[in-house]
Design an enzyme around this catalytic site. Sequence first.
Site, PDB file in Angstrom:
ATOM      1  N   ASP A  48       0.851  -1.194   0.000  1.00  0.00           N
ATOM      2  CA  ASP A  48       0.000   0.000   0.000  1.00  0.00           C
ATOM      3  C   ASP A  48       0.888   1.246   0.000  1.00  0.00           C
ATOM      4  O   ASP A  48       1.583   1.516   0.981  1.00  0.00           O
ATOM      5  CB  ASP A  48      -0.902   0.005   1.243  1.00  0.00           C
ATOM      6  CG  ASP A  48      -1.872   1.171   1.232  1.00  0.00           C
ATOM      7  OD1 ASP A  48      -2.966   1.033   0.649  1.00  0.00           O
ATOM      8  OD2 ASP A  48      -1.530   2.237   1.783  1.00  0.00           O
ATOM      9  N   TYR A  53       3.279   9.713  -0.640  1.00  0.00           N
ATOM     10  CA  TYR A  53       4.357   9.129   0.188  1.00  0.00           C
ATOM     11  C   TYR A  53       5.737   9.314  -0.463  1.00  0.00           C
ATOM     12  O   TYR A  53       6.760   9.061   0.154  1.00  0.00           O
ATOM     13  CB  TYR A  53       4.122   7.623   0.440  1.00  0.00           C
ATOM     14  CG  TYR A  53       2.821   7.253   1.123  1.00  0.00           C
ATOM     15  CD1 TYR A  53       1.987   8.209   1.698  1.00  0.00           C
ATOM     16  CD2 TYR A  53       2.418   5.927   1.207  1.00  0.00           C
ATOM     17  CE1 TYR A  53       0.788   7.856   2.298  1.00  0.00           C
ATOM     18  CE2 TYR A  53       1.224   5.564   1.817  1.00  0.00           C
ATOM     19  CZ  TYR A  53       0.408   6.540   2.355  1.00  0.00           C
ATOM     20  OH  TYR A  53      -0.775   6.172   2.947  1.00  0.00           O
ATOM     21  N   LYS A  78      -2.470   5.927  -4.493  1.00  0.00           N
ATOM     22  CA  LYS A  78      -3.560   6.867  -4.207  1.00  0.00           C
ATOM     23  C   LYS A  78      -3.319   8.220  -4.867  1.00  0.00           C
ATOM     24  O   LYS A  78      -2.164   8.629  -5.030  1.00  0.00           O
ATOM     25  CB  LYS A  78      -3.689   7.083  -2.679  1.00  0.00           C
ATOM     26  CG  LYS A  78      -3.655   5.807  -1.869  1.00  0.00           C
ATOM     27  CD  LYS A  78      -3.900   6.027  -0.383  1.00  0.00           C
ATOM     28  CE  LYS A  78      -3.602   4.759   0.398  1.00  0.00           C
ATOM     29  NZ  LYS A  78      -2.185   4.604   0.793  1.00  0.00           N
ATOM     30  N   HIS A 111      -7.410   9.630  -2.163  1.00  0.00           N
ATOM     31  CA  HIS A 111      -6.792   9.581  -0.834  1.00  0.00           C
ATOM     32  C   HIS A 111      -7.686  10.185   0.260  1.00  0.00           C
ATOM     33  O   HIS A 111      -7.793   9.625   1.354  1.00  0.00           O
ATOM     34  CB  HIS A 111      -5.439  10.308  -0.889  1.00  0.00           C
ATOM     35  CG  HIS A 111      -4.436   9.819   0.085  1.00  0.00           C
ATOM     36  ND1 HIS A 111      -3.090   9.719  -0.200  1.00  0.00           N
ATOM     37  CD2 HIS A 111      -4.553   9.411   1.377  1.00  0.00           C
ATOM     38  CE1 HIS A 111      -2.442   9.253   0.863  1.00  0.00           C
ATOM     39  NE2 HIS A 111      -3.311   9.074   1.834  1.00  0.00           N
ATOM     40  N   LEU A 193      -2.383  -0.468  13.844  1.00  0.00           N
ATOM     41  CA  LEU A 193      -1.784  -0.591  15.183  1.00  0.00           C
ATOM     42  C   LEU A 193      -1.831   0.748  15.918  1.00  0.00           C
ATOM     43  O   LEU A 193      -1.155   0.917  16.935  1.00  0.00           O
ATOM     44  CB  LEU A 193      -0.321  -1.049  15.059  1.00  0.00           C
ATOM     45  CG  LEU A 193      -0.113  -2.408  14.375  1.00  0.00           C
ATOM     46  CD1 LEU A 193       1.375  -2.649  14.100  1.00  0.00           C
ATOM     47  CD2 LEU A 193      -0.674  -3.531  15.254  1.00  0.00           C
ATOM     48  N   LYS A 233       2.782  -1.130   8.953  1.00  0.00           N
ATOM     49  CA  LYS A 233       4.075  -0.628   8.472  1.00  0.00           C
ATOM     50  C   LYS A 233       5.141  -0.868   9.529  1.00  0.00           C
ATOM     51  O   LYS A 233       4.911  -0.676  10.729  1.00  0.00           O
ATOM     52  CB  LYS A 233       3.952   0.871   8.169  1.00  0.00           C
ATOM     53  CG  LYS A 233       5.265   1.566   7.893  1.00  0.00           C
ATOM     54  CD  LYS A 233       5.674   2.427   9.067  1.00  0.00           C
ATOM     55  CE  LYS A 233       7.071   2.966   8.928  1.00  0.00           C
ATOM     56  NZ  LYS A 233       7.489   3.722  10.118  1.00  0.00           N
ATOM     57  N   SER A 234       6.315  -1.277   9.099  1.00  0.00           N
ATOM     58  CA  SER A 234       7.481  -1.350   9.977  1.00  0.00           C
ATOM     59  C   SER A 234       8.714  -1.330   9.092  1.00  0.00           C
ATOM     60  O   SER A 234       8.641  -1.733   7.930  1.00  0.00           O
ATOM     61  CB  SER A 234       7.458  -2.643  10.804  1.00  0.00           C
ATOM     62  OG  SER A 234       8.654  -2.742  11.539  1.00  0.00           O
ATOM     63  N   VAL A 235       9.826  -0.853   9.635  1.00  0.00           N
ATOM     64  CA  VAL A 235      11.087  -0.954   8.885  1.00  0.00           C
ATOM     65  C   VAL A 235      12.026  -1.943   9.578  1.00  0.00           C
ATOM     66  O   VAL A 235      13.160  -2.121   9.161  1.00  0.00           O
ATOM     67  CB  VAL A 235      11.788   0.417   8.731  1.00  0.00           C
ATOM     68  CG1 VAL A 235      10.962   1.341   7.843  1.00  0.00           C
ATOM     69  CG2 VAL A 235      12.034   1.078  10.088  1.00  0.00           C
ATOM     70  N   ARG A 239       9.947  -7.200  13.165  1.00  0.00           N
ATOM     71  CA  ARG A 239       8.537  -6.798  13.251  1.00  0.00           C
ATOM     72  C   ARG A 239       7.804  -7.066  11.938  1.00  0.00           C
ATOM     73  O   ARG A 239       6.629  -7.442  11.942  1.00  0.00           O
ATOM     74  CB  ARG A 239       8.429  -5.313  13.590  1.00  0.00           C
ATOM     75  CG  ARG A 239       8.778  -5.030  15.033  1.00  0.00           C
ATOM     76  CD  ARG A 239       8.731  -3.548  15.288  1.00  0.00           C
ATOM     77  NE  ARG A 239       8.846  -3.236  16.695  1.00  0.00           N
ATOM     78  CZ  ARG A 239       8.905  -1.992  17.165  1.00  0.00           C
ATOM     79  NH1 ARG A 239       8.862  -0.966  16.328  1.00  0.00           N
ATOM     80  NH2 ARG A 239       8.993  -1.777  18.452  1.00  0.00           N
ATOM     81  N   ASN A 243       4.545  -9.367  11.988  1.00  0.00           N
ATOM     82  CA  ASN A 243       3.239  -8.853  11.569  1.00  0.00           C
ATOM     83  C   ASN A 243       2.555  -9.720  10.510  1.00  0.00           C
ATOM     84  O   ASN A 243       1.407  -9.475  10.166  1.00  0.00           O
ATOM     85  CB  ASN A 243       3.382  -7.419  11.043  1.00  0.00           C
ATOM     86  CG  ASN A 243       3.747  -6.435  12.146  1.00  0.00           C
ATOM     87  OD1 ASN A 243       3.656  -6.763  13.321  1.00  0.00           O
ATOM     88  ND2 ASN A 243       4.168  -5.243  11.767  1.00  0.00           N
TER      89      ASN A 243
END
Length: 278
Positions: A48, A53, A78, A111, A193, A233-235, A239, A243
Amino acid sequence: MAELTIPSLTLHDGVEIPQLGFGVFQIPPEDTEGVVAQALDIGYRHIDTAGAYRNEKGVGAAIAGSGLAREEFFVTTKLWNSQQGFDSTLAAFEASLGRLGFEYVDLYLIHWPVPSEDRFVDTWRAFERIHEEGRARTIGVSNFRVEDLERLEVETSTRPTVNQIELHPRLQQSELRGWHADHGILTEAWSPLAQGELLDDETIVAIAERHGKTPAQAVLRWHLQLGNVVFPKSVTPERIRENIELFDFELSDAEMAEFERLDRGERIGPDPGTFVSP
Ligand code: NAD
């Protein structure tokens, strides 16, 4: 690459969408290709992103570099608020496709409705054109309220397949989810989250411990059992992996009810009724 089966849901136009994906909001453009490549390696196939972004290029590059066919992936992007309007939407979509390096996107979303500018109906007509041309497999909206969805219903001929809204245990959106269900629109939950803010909630911690899972996994499992599409989302590699490990446990009806009691009607993001282009 890891073999992992993520369930898909069927949209009202027959298109299938993986129920779990990976969100890339706030991932810096220069890091996106590497982070998304990791997510793909772990098993994510649904990404997504958004024009706003500024990281569509990295998403496209990671997919191109995966060695898998484009059809293996489900990619959403979007249209940003300032680009709403018929001609400007067509131009913005072209630019997004160019940055992604794709011939089509799987899902294209408006959006935000920006009701004060009153351009989302014209924008939606451009979305219908893009869909007819096969350059978006399916089209939907984000942050639309019931009254915005009702305007599309009355003034246009195509119903959005999804509405992507802020949704997490502190903002459960039961009225809007009910409207979606009655009209065959799938609910996508953004900030599933609550951007990590509710992971020390004692109810959530206790439920997670009961299943030998983390609080993030318990919250994501709650979403899946409600029927929401999510893309946390995580970097952080651990995680990102955590997830996606959501398919080997189930919350009981009593635990779903415990989650329901955490609703406070509290947003962390802007109010869709008043949010305007920055
Ligand atoms: P999120 O709820 O997914 O939270 C992400 C944050 O939670 C991370 O930065 C990290 O701090 C924490 N986190 C993630 N996994 C964790 C784990 N396993 N354990 C502990 N902490 C963890 O928030 P988000 O990024 O705002 O939302 C997800 C996606 O939704 C975005 O990336 C974007 O794709 C989409 N989104 C859409 C809109 C919209 O207006 N349509 C707005 C915001 C986000």
